[in-house]
Design a protein around this motif. Structure first.
Motif, PDB file in Angstrom:
ATOM      1  N   ARG A 138       0.851  -1.185   0.000  1.00  0.00           N
ATOM      2  CA  ARG A 138       0.000   0.000   0.000  1.00  0.00           C
ATOM      3  C   ARG A 138       0.885   1.232   0.000  1.00  0.00           C
ATOM      4  NH1 ARG A 138      -4.605   2.479   4.054  1.00  0.00           N
ATOM      5  NH2 ARG A 138      -2.777   2.989   5.340  1.00  0.00           N
ATOM      6  N   ILE A 169      -8.072   9.744  -9.029  1.00  0.00           N
ATOM      7  CA  ILE A 169      -9.272   9.906  -8.206  1.00  0.00           C
ATOM      8  C   ILE A 169      -9.634  11.374  -8.171  1.00  0.00           C
ATOM      9  CG2 ILE A 169      -7.947  10.141  -6.058  1.00  0.00           C
ATOM     10  CD1 ILE A 169     -10.125   8.372  -4.713  1.00  0.00           C
ATOM     11  N   GLY A 199     -13.346  11.662  -4.057  1.00  0.00           N
ATOM     12  CA  GLY A 199     -13.211  10.208  -4.083  1.00  0.00           C
ATOM     13  C   GLY A 199     -14.358   9.486  -4.745  1.00  0.00           C
ATOM     14  N   THR A 238     -13.106   7.263  -9.847  1.00  0.00           N
ATOM     15  CA  THR A 238     -11.757   6.730  -9.987  1.00  0.00           C
ATOM     16  C   THR A 238     -11.536   6.226 -11.401  1.00  0.00           C
ATOM     17  OG1 THR A 238     -12.439   4.533  -9.232  1.00  0.00           O
ATOM     18  CG2 THR A 238     -11.588   6.045  -7.557  1.00  0.00           C
ATOM     19  N   THR A 254      -6.216  -0.421  -6.195  1.00  0.00           N
ATOM     20  CA  THR A 254      -7.325   0.426  -5.770  1.00  0.00           C
ATOM     21  C   THR A 254      -6.783   1.750  -5.251  1.00  0.00           C
ATOM     22  OG1 THR A 254      -8.627  -1.513  -5.116  1.00  0.00           O
ATOM     23  CG2 THR A 254      -9.325   0.630  -4.268  1.00  0.00           C
ATOM     24  N   SER A 268      -7.594   5.343  -3.367  1.00  0.00           N
ATOM     25  CA  SER A 268      -8.550   5.925  -2.429  1.00  0.00           C
ATOM     26  C   SER A 268      -7.912   7.164  -1.809  1.00  0.00           C
ATOM     27  CB  SER A 268      -8.936   4.915  -1.346  1.00  0.00           C
ATOM     28  OG  SER A 268      -7.802   4.545  -0.587  1.00  0.00           O
ATOM     29  N   ARG A 269      -8.734   7.917  -1.110  1.00  0.00           N
ATOM     30  CA  ARG A 269      -8.198   9.115  -0.461  1.00  0.00           C
ATOM     31  C   ARG A 269      -8.924   9.354   0.849  1.00  0.00           C
ATOM     32  NH1 ARG A 269      -8.719  13.823  -4.516  1.00  0.00           N
ATOM     33  NH2 ARG A 269      -8.005  15.100  -2.742  1.00  0.00           N
ATOM     34  N   ASP A 270      -8.227  10.001   1.757  1.00  0.00           N
ATOM     35  CA  ASP A 270      -8.801  10.417   3.025  1.00  0.00           C
ATOM     36  C   ASP A 270      -8.524  11.917   3.137  1.00  0.00           C
ATOM     37  OD1 ASP A 270      -9.406  11.014   5.660  1.00  0.00           O
ATOM     38  OD2 ASP A 270      -8.679   9.120   6.421  1.00  0.00           O
ATOM     39  N   VAL A 302      -3.595  10.343  -0.110  1.00  0.00           N
ATOM     40  CA  VAL A 302      -4.133   9.455  -1.129  1.00  0.00           C
ATOM     41  C   VAL A 302      -3.355   8.141  -1.068  1.00  0.00           C
ATOM     42  CG1 VAL A 302      -2.623  10.354  -2.959  1.00  0.00           C
ATOM     43  CG2 VAL A 302      -4.775   9.237  -3.564  1.00  0.00           C
ATOM     44  N   TYR A 303      -4.048   7.045  -1.320  1.00  0.00           N
ATOM     45  CA  TYR A 303      -3.463   5.713  -1.197  1.00  0.00           C
ATOM     46  C   TYR A 303      -3.553   4.964  -2.517  1.00  0.00           C
ATOM     47  CZ  TYR A 303      -4.392   6.786   3.717  1.00  0.00           C
ATOM     48  OH  TYR A 303      -4.448   7.388   4.949  1.00  0.00           O
TER      49      TYR A 303
END
Length: 127
Positions: A19, A51, A55, A58, A69, A71-73, A79-80
């Motif tokens: 990750r 993304i 979010g 995508t 995959t 994703s973001r927080d 961002v991941y």
């Protein structure tokens, strides 16, 4: 402007997972569309995943669909990129990139769209 710092790269065997994280600072992170790109030795940089600001949208390169995959927080300004079922051909330096969205919350697959880039993190997948 926004500053980006990637982390999470490393050496993994075929079929393994990693990750990647990209921490942003300097501006309001939720105003930026984000992307991941990679560059292998002797090859051009290529799009991996993107993304939009919230979010909700995508996009992925065909080569990573179903395995990676994004994703973001926004609360963590991060961002991941979750990478599963890794293959030797995924070996590359991975870069995150940011595009100031304004009113355009979108997914962009073209590197020239992104104004801000991190320093990259190395991912090596052994066979």
């Amino acid at each position: 402007q926004v500053q980006l710092v990637e982390s999470g790269g490393g050496l993994v065997q075929t079929g393994g997972s990693l990750r990647l994280s990209c921490a942003a600072s300097g501006r309001t992170f939720s105003n930026y569309n984000m992307g991941w790109f990679r560059q292998a030795p002797g090859k051009e940089r290529e799009f991996v995943a993107a993304i939009n600001t919230n979010g909700g949208r995508t996009g992925y390169a065909d080569s990573v669909k179903g395995r990676f995959t994004i994703s973001r927080d926004n609360a963590k300004n991060t961002v991941y990129l979750q990478m599963n079922s890794l293959k030797p051909e995924d070996t590359a330096v991975y870069y995150c990139a940011a595009d100031y969205a304004g009113i355009a919350s979108r997914v962009y697959t073209t590197g020239s769209r992104y104004a801000y880039w991190g320093q990259g993190t190395q991912v090596t997948v052994s066979s």
